[in-house]
Design a protein around this motif. Sequence first.
Motif, PDB file in Angstrom:
ATOM      1  N   HIS A 188      -0.702  14.780 -13.695  1.00 64.50           N
ATOM      2  CA  HIS A 188      -2.147  15.355 -13.797  1.00 64.50           C
ATOM      3  C   HIS A 188      -3.285  14.119 -14.303  1.00 64.50           C
ATOM      4  CE1 HIS A 188       0.158  18.843 -13.362  1.00 64.50           C
ATOM      5  NE2 HIS A 188       0.744  18.609 -14.395  1.00 64.50           N
ATOM      6  N   TRP A 189      -3.163  13.115 -13.601  1.00 61.52           N
ATOM      7  CA  TRP A 189      -4.185  12.091 -13.879  1.00 61.52           C
ATOM      8  C   TRP A 189      -5.216  12.592 -12.733  1.00 61.52           C
ATOM      9  CZ3 TRP A 189      -3.029   6.432 -15.114  1.00 61.52           C
ATOM     10  CH2 TRP A 189      -2.059   6.129 -16.130  1.00 61.52           C
ATOM     11  N   THR A 190      -6.500  11.895 -12.826  1.00 58.96           N
ATOM     12  CA  THR A 190      -7.600  12.303 -11.928  1.00 58.96           C
ATOM     13  C   THR A 190      -7.410  10.841 -11.008  1.00 58.96           C
ATOM     14  OG1 THR A 190      -9.188  11.086 -13.070  1.00 58.96           O
ATOM     15  CG2 THR A 190      -8.970  13.364 -13.287  1.00 58.96           C
ATOM     16  N   PRO A 191      -7.939  11.012  -9.793  1.00 56.52           N
ATOM     17  CA  PRO A 191      -8.142   9.705  -9.072  1.00 56.52           C
ATOM     18  C   PRO A 191      -8.620   8.761  -9.621  1.00 56.52           C
ATOM     19  CG  PRO A 191      -8.079  11.876  -7.497  1.00 56.52           C
ATOM     20  CD  PRO A 191      -8.206  12.235  -8.808  1.00 56.52           C
ATOM     21  N   GLN A 246       0.884  -1.355  -0.088  1.00 55.86           N
ATOM     22  CA  GLN A 246       0.050  -0.109   0.159  1.00 55.86           C
ATOM     23  C   GLN A 246       0.869   1.235  -0.093  1.00 55.86           C
ATOM     24  OE1 GLN A 246      -3.432  -0.442  -0.548  1.00 55.86           O
ATOM     25  NE2 GLN A 246      -3.116   1.744  -1.425  1.00 55.86           N
ATOM     26  N   TYR A 247       1.887   1.361   0.695  1.00 56.30           N
ATOM     27  CA  TYR A 247       2.819   2.251   0.719  1.00 56.30           C
ATOM     28  C   TYR A 247       3.153   2.847  -0.777  1.00 56.30           C
ATOM     29  CZ  TYR A 247       6.781   5.358   1.707  1.00 56.30           C
ATOM     30  OH  TYR A 247       7.625   6.472   1.726  1.00 56.30           O
ATOM     31  N   CYS A 248       3.553   1.848  -1.368  1.00 55.44           N
ATOM     32  CA  CYS A 248       4.151   1.842  -2.821  1.00 55.44           C
ATOM     33  C   CYS A 248       2.924   2.398  -3.870  1.00 55.44           C
ATOM     34  CB  CYS A 248       5.022   0.847  -3.376  1.00 55.44           C
ATOM     35  SG  CYS A 248       6.460   0.611  -2.521  1.00 55.44           S
ATOM     36  N   VAL A 249       1.803   1.801  -3.594  1.00 55.18           N
ATOM     37  CA  VAL A 249       0.520   1.941  -4.399  1.00 55.18           C
ATOM     38  C   VAL A 249       0.219   3.682  -4.296  1.00 55.18           C
ATOM     39  CG1 VAL A 249      -1.805   1.785  -4.700  1.00 55.18           C
ATOM     40  CG2 VAL A 249      -0.416  -0.310  -4.512  1.00 55.18           C
ATOM     41  N   ASP A 250       0.156   3.996  -3.084  1.00 54.20           N
ATOM     42  CA  ASP A 250      -0.346   5.287  -2.740  1.00 54.20           C
ATOM     43  C   ASP A 250       0.751   6.475  -3.105  1.00 54.20           C
ATOM     44  OD1 ASP A 250      -2.508   4.284  -1.581  1.00 54.20           O
ATOM     45  OD2 ASP A 250      -1.920   4.581   0.668  1.00 54.20           O
ATOM     46  N   PHE A 251       2.141   5.968  -3.098  1.00 54.49           N
ATOM     47  CA  PHE A 251       3.043   6.932  -3.379  1.00 54.49           C
ATOM     48  C   PHE A 251       3.111   7.026  -4.869  1.00 54.49           C
ATOM     49  CE2 PHE A 251       7.393   7.949  -4.779  1.00 54.49           C
ATOM     50  CZ  PHE A 251       7.789   8.879  -3.937  1.00 54.49           C
ATOM     51  N   ASN A 252       3.234   5.965  -5.447  1.00 53.72           N
ATOM     52  CA  ASN A 252       2.893   6.029  -7.098  1.00 53.72           C
ATOM     53  C   ASN A 252       1.785   6.619  -7.663  1.00 53.72           C
ATOM     54  OD1 ASN A 252       5.841   4.899  -7.857  1.00 53.72           O
ATOM     55  ND2 ASN A 252       5.137   3.677  -6.708  1.00 53.72           N
ATOM     56  N   ALA A 253       0.599   6.345  -7.024  1.00 52.29           N
ATOM     57  CA  ALA A 253      -0.562   6.968  -7.588  1.00 52.29           C
ATOM     58  C   ALA A 253      -0.520   8.331  -7.285  1.00 52.29           C
ATOM     59  CB  ALA A 253      -1.713   6.338  -6.680  1.00 52.29           C
ATOM     60  N   SER A 254      -0.050   8.844  -6.173  1.00 58.54           N
ATOM     61  CA  SER A 254       0.158  10.307  -5.847  1.00 58.54           C
ATOM     62  C   SER A 254       1.047  11.034  -7.054  1.00 58.54           C
ATOM     63  CB  SER A 254       0.622  10.673  -4.569  1.00 58.54           C
ATOM     64  OG  SER A 254       1.800  10.219  -4.390  1.00 58.54           O
ATOM     65  N   MET A 255       1.955  10.260  -7.540  1.00 59.35           N
ATOM     66  CA  MET A 255       2.867  10.846  -8.499  1.00 59.35           C
ATOM     67  C   MET A 255       2.198  11.043  -9.833  1.00 59.35           C
ATOM     68  SD  MET A 255       6.474   8.874  -8.193  1.00 59.35           S
ATOM     69  CE  MET A 255       7.272   9.989  -9.533  1.00 59.35           C
ATOM     70  N   LEU A 256       1.315  10.048 -10.196  1.00 55.26           N
ATOM     71  CA  LEU A 256       0.569  10.151 -11.203  1.00 55.26           C
ATOM     72  C   LEU A 256      -0.459  11.213 -11.176  1.00 55.26           C
ATOM     73  CD1 LEU A 256      -0.325   6.101 -11.844  1.00 55.26           C
ATOM     74  CD2 LEU A 256       1.003   7.901 -13.493  1.00 55.26           C
ATOM     75  N   ILE A 257      -1.027  11.479 -10.124  1.00 57.25           N
ATOM     76  CA  ILE A 257      -2.156  12.640  -9.914  1.00 57.25           C
ATOM     77  C   ILE A 257      -1.337  14.068  -9.683  1.00 57.25           C
ATOM     78  CG2 ILE A 257      -3.619  13.489  -8.394  1.00 57.25           C
ATOM     79  CD1 ILE A 257      -4.355  10.295  -7.362  1.00 57.25           C
ATOM     80  N   VAL A 277      -6.698   7.046 -12.286  1.00 52.31           N
ATOM     81  CA  VAL A 277      -5.703   5.993 -11.444  1.00 52.31           C
ATOM     82  C   VAL A 277      -6.584   4.646 -10.810  1.00 52.31           C
ATOM     83  CG1 VAL A 277      -4.084   5.411  -9.325  1.00 52.31           C
ATOM     84  CG2 VAL A 277      -4.167   7.690 -10.736  1.00 52.31           C
ATOM     85  N   GLU A 278      -7.889   4.788 -10.433  1.00 50.02           N
ATOM     86  CA  GLU A 278      -8.460   3.731  -9.975  1.00 50.02           C
ATOM     87  C   GLU A 278      -9.020   2.969 -11.189  1.00 50.02           C
ATOM     88  OE1 GLU A 278      -9.068   2.424  -6.850  1.00 50.02           O
ATOM     89  OE2 GLU A 278      -7.548   4.068  -6.490  1.00 50.02           O
ATOM     90  N   ALA A 279      -9.327   3.569 -12.307  1.00 52.35           N
ATOM     91  CA  ALA A 279      -9.670   2.753 -13.432  1.00 52.35           C
ATOM     92  C   ALA A 279      -8.639   1.878 -13.983  1.00 52.35           C
ATOM     93  CB  ALA A 279     -10.076   3.744 -14.497  1.00 52.35           C
ATOM     94  N   MET A 280      -7.328   2.406 -14.000  1.00 59.05           N
ATOM     95  CA  MET A 280      -6.066   1.594 -14.348  1.00 59.05           C
ATOM     96  C   MET A 280      -6.148   0.598 -13.461  1.00 59.05           C
ATOM     97  SD  MET A 280      -2.061   2.782 -14.649  1.00 59.05           S
ATOM     98  CE  MET A 280      -2.114   2.810 -12.608  1.00 59.05           C
ATOM     99  N   ARG A 281      -6.079   0.843 -11.934  1.00 55.45           N
ATOM    100  CA  ARG A 281      -6.029  -0.324 -11.266  1.00 55.45           C
ATOM    101  C   ARG A 281      -6.731  -1.570 -11.412  1.00 55.45           C
ATOM    102  NH1 ARG A 281      -5.649   1.900  -5.213  1.00 55.45           N
ATOM    103  NH2 ARG A 281      -4.863  -0.169  -4.743  1.00 55.45           N
ATOM    104  N   ALA A 282      -8.195  -1.079 -11.764  1.00 52.26           N
ATOM    105  CA  ALA A 282      -9.190  -2.060 -11.910  1.00 52.26           C
ATOM    106  C   ALA A 282      -8.904  -2.787 -13.190  1.00 52.26           C
ATOM    107  CB  ALA A 282     -10.512  -1.261 -11.921  1.00 52.26           C
ATOM    108  N   ASN A 283      -8.205  -2.080 -14.082  1.00 49.67           N
ATOM    109  CA  ASN A 283      -7.926  -2.967 -15.334  1.00 49.67           C
ATOM    110  C   ASN A 283      -6.785  -2.021 -15.947  1.00 49.67           C
ATOM    111  OD1 ASN A 283      -7.791  -3.695 -18.037  1.00 49.67           O
ATOM    112  ND2 ASN A 283     -10.126  -3.775 -18.540  1.00 49.67           N
ATOM    113  N   PRO A 284      -5.841  -2.756 -16.307  1.00 54.22           N
ATOM    114  CA  PRO A 284      -4.349  -1.965 -16.697  1.00 54.22           C
ATOM    115  C   PRO A 284      -4.792  -1.553 -18.187  1.00 54.22           C
ATOM    116  CG  PRO A 284      -3.680  -4.041 -15.518  1.00 54.22           C
ATOM    117  CD  PRO A 284      -5.453  -3.993 -15.593  1.00 54.22           C
ATOM    118  N   ASN A 285      -5.696  -1.903 -19.026  1.00 51.12           N
ATOM    119  CA  ASN A 285      -6.016  -1.760 -20.241  1.00 51.12           C
ATOM    120  C   ASN A 285      -6.546  -0.406 -20.080  1.00 51.12           C
ATOM    121  OD1 ASN A 285      -5.266  -3.727 -22.284  1.00 51.12           O
ATOM    122  ND2 ASN A 285      -6.653  -4.884 -20.950  1.00 51.12           N
ATOM    123  N   ASN A 286      -6.744   0.235 -19.112  1.00 52.95           N
ATOM    124  CA  ASN A 286      -7.460   1.648 -18.896  1.00 52.95           C
ATOM    125  C   ASN A 286      -6.335   2.440 -18.686  1.00 52.95           C
ATOM    126  OD1 ASN A 286     -10.291   0.719 -19.371  1.00 52.95           O
ATOM    127  ND2 ASN A 286     -10.516   0.327 -17.198  1.00 52.95           N
TER     128      ASN A 286
END
Length: 178
Positions: A95-98, A80-91, A101-110
């Motif tokens: 400039h990705w929206t949360p 979770q540390y790494c997921v949150d850290f890297n998701a915050s980098m994307l955001i 990021v969640e759509a990508m986590r649900a399906n990498p094709n997104n």
Amino acid sequence: MPLINTIKPEDATGELAELYGKIQAMRGRVSNSAQIFSASPELIKQQMAFIEYYMLKQKSLSMALLACIRTLVSDKNGCQYCVDFNASMLINMMHWTPKEVEAMRANPNNAKLDAKEKAMLLFVLKAVRTPHDVNASDVQALRDLGYEDGDILDATNHGARMSAIDIIFDAFKIEKDF
């Protein structure tokens, strides 16, 4: 508190203090993710060289692609540390929206990447998750998109190293500091 003793920046001396100074200059602070390596300054040097390579020297893989690789590898590993850290980098940096990021986590094709980068992302996930399933046609498909073998190796190494980091952070119970 992590399971192994770490040295805070204000308590560091000698080589460790010098390394922390470099990290401070590069990142603006010495995070828990750097302090976890304080028991072994040589590992800090290796980690810094790894980060510097991907940030400064390696030019064919975008920061967004690399952050996606790290996020999804860590998501699968449950770090979770790494997921949150890297998701915050994307955001914050890409400039990705949360929701993106969640759509990508649900399906990498997104993933909000172009088709070429998405193909590399999917390849790395396959290589990290089921390496015995990777075959010559998988590699050739990336070559056909314009990637060189060095690019493919760099991206796969990035994902594989992320798995190792996830293990270290989770095994020693790193605390979130961002």
